[in-house]
Design an enzyme around this catalytic site. Structure first.
Site, short mmCIF file in Angstrom:
data_model
loop_
_atom_site.label_atom_id
_atom_site.label_comp_id
_atom_site.label_asym_id
_atom_site.label_seq_id
_atom_site.Cartn_x
_atom_site.Cartn_y
_atom_site.Cartn_z
N ASN A 15 0.94 -1.31 -0.09
CA ASN A 15 -0.06 0.00 0.16
C ASN A 15 1.04 1.17 0.15
O ASN A 15 1.57 1.62 1.13
CB ASN A 15 -0.92 0.03 1.11
CG ASN A 15 -2.11 1.20 1.35
OD1 ASN A 15 -1.79 2.14 0.43
ND2 ASN A 15 -2.88 1.10 2.16
N ARG A 48 -2.61 -2.06 -3.77
CA ARG A 48 -4.05 -1.38 -3.48
C ARG A 48 -3.80 0.00 -4.26
O ARG A 48 -3.01 0.79 -4.29
CB ARG A 48 -3.96 -0.59 -1.97
CG ARG A 48 -5.04 -0.15 -1.65
CD ARG A 48 -5.10 0.42 -0.27
NE ARG A 48 -6.42 1.21 -0.17
CZ ARG A 48 -6.78 2.18 1.03
NH1 ARG A 48 -5.81 2.45 1.76
NH2 ARG A 48 -7.93 2.78 0.65
N HIS A 51 -13.40 2.54 -0.16
CA HIS A 51 -13.31 1.36 0.87
C HIS A 51 -13.96 -0.02 0.28
O HIS A 51 -14.46 -0.77 1.00
CB HIS A 51 -14.22 1.86 2.04
CG HIS A 51 -13.73 2.83 2.79
ND1 HIS A 51 -14.30 3.81 3.50
CD2 HIS A 51 -12.18 3.07 2.97
CE1 HIS A 51 -13.64 4.55 4.08
NE2 HIS A 51 -12.15 4.34 3.89
N ARG A 93 -12.91 14.98 7.62
CA ARG A 93 -13.63 15.34 6.49
C ARG A 93 -15.00 15.56 6.87
O ARG A 93 -15.44 14.88 7.72
CB ARG A 93 -13.57 14.23 5.27
CG ARG A 93 -12.27 14.24 4.86
CD ARG A 93 -12.14 12.76 3.95
NE ARG A 93 -11.17 12.04 4.42
CZ ARG A 93 -10.99 10.73 4.16
NH1 ARG A 93 -11.83 10.18 2.95
NH2 ARG A 93 -10.18 10.07 4.50
N GLU A 145 -8.44 -5.46 5.13
CA GLU A 145 -8.31 -5.22 3.53
C GLU A 145 -6.84 -5.83 2.97
O GLU A 145 -7.00 -6.45 1.81
CB GLU A 145 -8.06 -3.80 3.27
CG GLU A 145 -9.56 -3.08 3.85
CD GLU A 145 -9.18 -1.68 4.00
OE1 GLU A 145 -9.01 -1.21 5.11
OE2 GLU A 145 -9.56 -0.76 3.12
#
Ligand code: ADP
Length: 399
Positions: free
Chosen positions: A7, A93, A182, A243, A387
């Site tokens: 990643n 990823r 996601h 956010r 993940e």
């Protein structure tokens, strides 16, 4: 044989090395603060006797290429990877796959070009993801590389779910639409939920709630994503650590016209200074609870209420989208650990058939579990996401 999952972020490289026979993580870690005066290399590995070993080194790591070289050297010197030939694939990823990628894809020059073309849609993420791919290709030219996209799982959304009500040219010429993110996490927990429910995934209707620093909700019908709260970028939808999520777009006009904010200032405001942080000054949910418990901090209490209220609205909306619902799944650092958030969010939904079992909800437990009442028509599940494992398994399936 082993699969390496990478990643690659703008200043970090996270990795996990899986043994495919039992999907054990034989080594993992992170190179961070790449390009700064002092970088950090965290490394965990399983010794030959099966012991978990951990070390942290601090030294300058000039760029991603040097970072990945150091990872490979350490994997080899610790015995986690005795020979590069042991690697059957590298899984990357990749945040944005646009409309081009619906499934994990073996990387060739055309795929690299397509990921590059997606940079305007994900300017913060795709360049770093691409760097990781190019460096890994150079270091392991014989090993197949696979891109696993955060957006891919949501490519099954129907058109009414992904079109914004904007002039059609903005979609036709500029690809402005909902993509969702996601996806690897939503897909992973959906598969685990199907196992817990003892039903094939393609017969399961689920609402999955990924609540970490970034947060998103997904409506899953017969195992496929049919709507999701993040949009063209990961800014839309739920309240997140920093956010804002959903907003009246005219607020942006107001901010530019009346406060004179330019687009860099707007970006900082919406992505880094809003959400929980904007409401109460902290973005970490544990810290927020501490402010409420110890200081009776009213801003923190409001932030928690705004967070849970927004979540509840999405649960209601997605229940309506699905019509029939088997389970609601909580995952991510907050979803997995925060019983208060689960309670506040689902409070008052008994008439919808969503009945929490508060004893199970508050029981200290970190594994996959059912936290709804035995009589609840709709199950409430807590499922830790993974993940990296999902990327590793999809990578192997692709090759
Ligand atoms: P990321 O999106 O970076 O992967 P995580 O999934 O680790 O992040 O989630 C980070 C969030 O989870 C933070 O807000 C953190 O406070 C929260 N969190 C982690 N552990 C707990 C806990 N025990 N109780 C409440 N919140 C927690």
């Amino acid at each position: 044989m082993k699969v390496l999952v990478l990643n690659s972020g703008s200043s970090s490289l996270k990795f996990q090395l899986f043994r495919i026979e039992d999907w054990a993580v034989v080594a993992s870690g992170q190179v961070s603060r790449i390009g700064e005066v002092t970088g950090t290399f965290h490394y965990r590995w399983l010794s030959a006797t099966g012991e978990q070993c951990i070390e942290t080194e601090q030294h300058a790591i000039a760029n991603h290429h040097i970072g990945l070289e150091q990872i490979v050297t350490r994997l080899q010197s610790s015995g986690a990877l005795t020979d590069i030939q042991e690697l059957c694939a590298v899984g990357h990823r990749v945040v944005h796959g646009g409309e081009a990628f619906h499934i994990p894809t073996i990387i060739d020059d055309a795929v690299i070009d397509a990921i590059r073309q997606m940079i305007p849609l994900a300017p913060l993420h795709n360049p770093a993801n691409l760097d990781g791919i190019l460096i890994a290709r150079a270091l392991f030219p014989q090993v197949p590389q696979v891109a696993v996209f955060d957006t891919a799982f949501h490519q099954t959304m129907p058109r009414p779910a992904y079109h914004y009500a904007l002039p059609a040219t903005l979609y036709n010429e500029h690809h402005i639409r909902r993509y969702g993110f996601h996806g690897t996490s939503h897909h992973y927990v959906a598969k685990r939920a199907a196992l817990l429910l003892n039903k094939p995934l393609d017969q399961c209707n689920l609402i999955t709630l990924h609540l970490g620093n970034g947060c998103s909700a997904t409506a899953i019908q017969q195992g496929r994503s049919v709507d999701t709260s993040m949009g063209m970028t990961p800014l839309e939808g739920l309240v997140m650590g920093t956010r804002c999520g959903d907003l009246d777009p005219a607020i942006l006009l107001y901010l530019t016209q009346h406060l004179g904010l330019d687009h860099h200032q707007l970006d900082a405001l919406l992505n880094r200074q809003s959400g929980l942080f904007g409401l109460c000054g902290v973005n970490d949910m544990r810290e927020l609870h501490r402010l409420i418990a110890q200081d009776h901090n009213q801003d923190a209490e409001l932030a928690l209420n705004v967070f849970c209220y927004r979540l509840k609205k999405y649960v209601g909306a997605y229940y309506a989208v699905l019509g029939q619902l088997d389970a609601i799944v909580f995952t991510g650092g907050i979803g997995e650990n925060d019983a208060d958030v689960r309670t506040h969010t689902l409070n008052g939904l008994n008439n919808f058939g969503i009945i929490l079992n508060e004893t199970a909800n508050y029981a200290p437990n970190s594994g996959e579990r059912v936290v709804s009442h035995a009589t609840s028509p709709i199950a409430v599940l807590v499922i830790p996401t993974n993940e990296e494992l999902e990327i590793a398994q999809q990578t192997l399936a692709a090759v």
